[in-house]
Design an enzyme around this catalytic site. Structure first.
Site, short mmCIF file in Angstrom:
data_model
loop_
_atom_site.label_atom_id
_atom_site.label_comp_id
_atom_site.label_asym_id
_atom_site.label_seq_id
_atom_site.Cartn_x
_atom_site.Cartn_y
_atom_site.Cartn_z
N HIS A 270 0.84 -1.21 0.00
CA HIS A 270 0.00 0.00 0.00
C HIS A 270 0.87 1.26 0.00
O HIS A 270 0.70 2.15 -0.84
CB HIS A 270 -0.91 -0.03 1.23
CG HIS A 270 -1.84 1.13 1.33
ND1 HIS A 270 -3.15 1.08 0.91
CD2 HIS A 270 -1.66 2.39 1.83
CE1 HIS A 270 -3.74 2.24 1.13
NE2 HIS A 270 -2.85 3.06 1.69
N GLU A 271 1.81 1.31 0.93
CA GLU A 271 2.67 2.49 1.03
C GLU A 271 3.60 2.61 -0.18
O GLU A 271 3.95 3.72 -0.59
CB GLU A 271 3.46 2.46 2.34
CG GLU A 271 2.61 2.39 3.60
CD GLU A 271 1.54 3.46 3.69
OE1 GLU A 271 1.73 4.55 3.08
OE2 GLU A 271 0.52 3.20 4.35
N HIS A 274 1.81 4.53 -2.76
CA HIS A 274 1.95 5.97 -2.52
C HIS A 274 3.32 6.45 -2.97
O HIS A 274 3.45 7.51 -3.60
CB HIS A 274 1.80 6.26 -1.02
CG HIS A 274 0.39 6.26 -0.52
ND1 HIS A 274 -0.59 7.07 -1.04
CD2 HIS A 274 -0.20 5.55 0.49
CE1 HIS A 274 -1.73 6.88 -0.38
NE2 HIS A 274 -1.51 5.95 0.56
N GLU A 300 -4.71 7.70 -2.65
CA GLU A 300 -5.12 6.41 -2.09
C GLU A 300 -5.45 5.42 -3.20
O GLU A 300 -5.24 4.21 -3.05
CB GLU A 300 -6.32 6.58 -1.16
CG GLU A 300 -6.01 7.25 0.17
CD GLU A 300 -5.03 6.45 1.01
OE1 GLU A 300 -4.92 5.23 0.83
OE2 GLU A 300 -4.38 7.06 1.88
#
Length: 506
Positions: A270-271, A274, A300
């Protein structure tokens, strides 16, 4: 373009870049607080961040910026609304108007208070002591209400004002309709899965996974996806996050569990999503709206795409399953690819949002959206929050937290004063579904590339269609231009049905 307007524009951009450098110092302090700062330093860190927040606010509200904006807003620079100059002028003007509504003392107080509140929250969560956190949460809510009211102006809605800071143009009324439609279609999918006798075995994910080896594996995967580790870091932090310090400096923090591989790995993916976005933004435009994402929901969307649409795909694990077996032979050595893929896609009602599956995730977000609106409006008191949280989880997911640490203390967003943030996770899921469908249509060999460990086609497509445009359009307009349709939850529902329908027979 008149030379006067051109000079004013250059001066405006120079000031914006100076402000961005100052803001980047704030980001480093936040990163340090999440990773290495001793607990005893929290009061001083609050004072540091309050001072810097005041200086950043001073830029946004300075008469010099107002004069420069006045000199360029009616010039030829804004004739083409999609030009970098017009975009920068439009967004800097919007920021100036909003920030000018906030007293500097309020900005400084929120920065100081939320720094302390986040540490109190972390300790309260660790000790399962909501009573310890409640008084400081009351203070944060009071400051946030004042902030929202100031931003909204007379007759405006404080929660909408908070929401607009993360997702410009969005309103609670619109998002209420989105959640209503989406959740109505999610529940039958969840019910069909729950009623099925097919339950993937997840024991493989709960075996022993050495944390140091997990860190190395995560770094290797992030690098394979395209995250440049010469211009970024991945460290252990209290809460998974990605901080864009500036060109050449993107910092990811993650957390790991020796007995839960999924918890650390998918948060890291997830990060990394980003981080790929931040590294893909125009470095030359850093400090200006053209070097920034149009909304948190779009950011997101990138994170959720890599975490779920890519990271839980069979093609992804065709490449990484063998590498995982080499790193963790005792845990994964005898587990077949298909069994491991099924395990990481298990669907079940759980109490925690970050580790929840694709089907239930947005129900977790809907609960937080409902509760934080009530907290800001005053319809819900902090005294009643634990009970309201339990009631909502029983209603939406059929389960109740045994304690507040796995209940209303599980997220640190409210301690940070980040009201209006949670709905952007669901908007991100919707954007991710639409963008990923468009990418697959444009790149028919994507699965084969993933299986070979080549993720550059997708990264390249995103750079061309999303990253390089910065704040040129709103997120809704960007989605429309890239996919041919405005934001639409049906793409997400189609994705979930396509992934889970064949397995569970619906």
């Amino acid at each position: 373009m008149t030379s006067s307007a051109h000079k004013s524009y250059q001066s405006l951009i120079a000031l914006a870049k100076e402000h961005a450098v100052l803001s980047s110092c704030v980001e480093v302090l936040y990163w340090d607080a999440d990773t290495f700062m001793p607990r005893g330093g929290v009061q001083h860190r609050g004072a540091q961040l309050a001072a810097l927040a005041g200086l950043v606010h001073e830029f946004h509200t300075s008469p010099k910026v107002a004069d420069l904006l006045a000199a360029v807003e009616g010039s030829d620079l804004v004739r083409d609304p999609e030009s970098p100059e017009a975009v920068n002028i439009r967004e800097l003007s919007r920021q100036h108007r909003l920030q000018s509504r906030l007293p500097r003392s309020l900005v400084e107080e929120k920065a100081r208070l939320t720094t302390v509140a986040q540490q109190v929250w972390a300790e309260a969560k660790e000790e399962n002591d909501y009573a310890r956190f409640q008084p400081v949460l009351d203070q944060v809510i009071a400051v946030s209400r004042a902030e929202g009211s100031a931003l909204a102006g007379p007759g405006g809605d404080a929660y909408d004002a908070h929401l607009g800071q993360w997702e410009p143009g969005a309103t609670a009324a619109e998002l209420t309709a989105v959640f209503s439609q989406l959740c109505a279609e999610l529940r039958p999918i969840l019910n069909a899965i729950t009623a099925s006798r097919k339950r993937p075995r997840t024991a493989v994910l709960k075996r022993e996974y050495n944390v140091e080896k997990q860190k190395m594996f995560v770094q290797s995967v992030a690098a394979t996806l395209g995250f440049d580790l010469t211009c970024g870091r991945i460290d252990v932090g209290v809460h998974p996050t990605c901080i864009y310090v500036g060109p050449g400096d993107v910092r990811i923090t993650n957390r790991y569990s020796e007995r839960d591989f999924s918890r650390g790995f998918f948060c890291a993916l997830h990060e990394t999503g980003h981080g790929l976005y931040d590294q893909g933004l125009s470095q030359e435009s850093f400090g200006t709206p053209m070097g920034d994402a149009p909304s948190l929901g779009m950011h997101e969307g990138q994170a959720r795409m890599w975490e779920n649409f890519v990271g839980r795909s069979l093609a992804f694990w065709k490449h990484f399953h063998g590498r995982l077996r080499e790193v963790f032979p005792e845990a994964v050595g005898e587990v077949k690819l298909e069994s491991f893929h099924a395990a990481v896609n298990r669907v079940e009602s759980t109490l925690t949002r970050p580790e929840s599956d694709e089907v239930t995730y947005n129900l977790h977000v809907a609960i937080r959206f409902e509760l934080e609106r009530a907290l800001i409006s005053g319809a819900l008191s902090t005294r009643d929050l634990p009970g309201a949280w339990k009631d909502a989880y029983k209603r939406e997911l059929g389960i109740e937290p045994a304690n507040d640490s796995e209940g209303c203390l599980q997220d640190g967003h409210w301690a940070a004063g980040m009201f209006g943030y949670f709905p952007t996770y669901t908007l991100g899921n919707i954007y991710a579904a639409q963008l990923y469908a468009a990418a697959r249509a444009a790149l028919p060999g994507l699965d084969e590339s993933f299986a070979e460990g080549d993720f550059s086609p997708l990264v390249g497509w995103l750079r061309e269609n999303v990253y390089r445009h910065g704040h040129r359009w709103t997120s809704a307009e960007l989605i429309r231009r890239v996919t041919g349709s405005g934001p639409d939850h049906r793409a997400l529902i189609e994705h979930l049905r396509g992934r889970y329908g064949p397995v569970y027979g619906f």
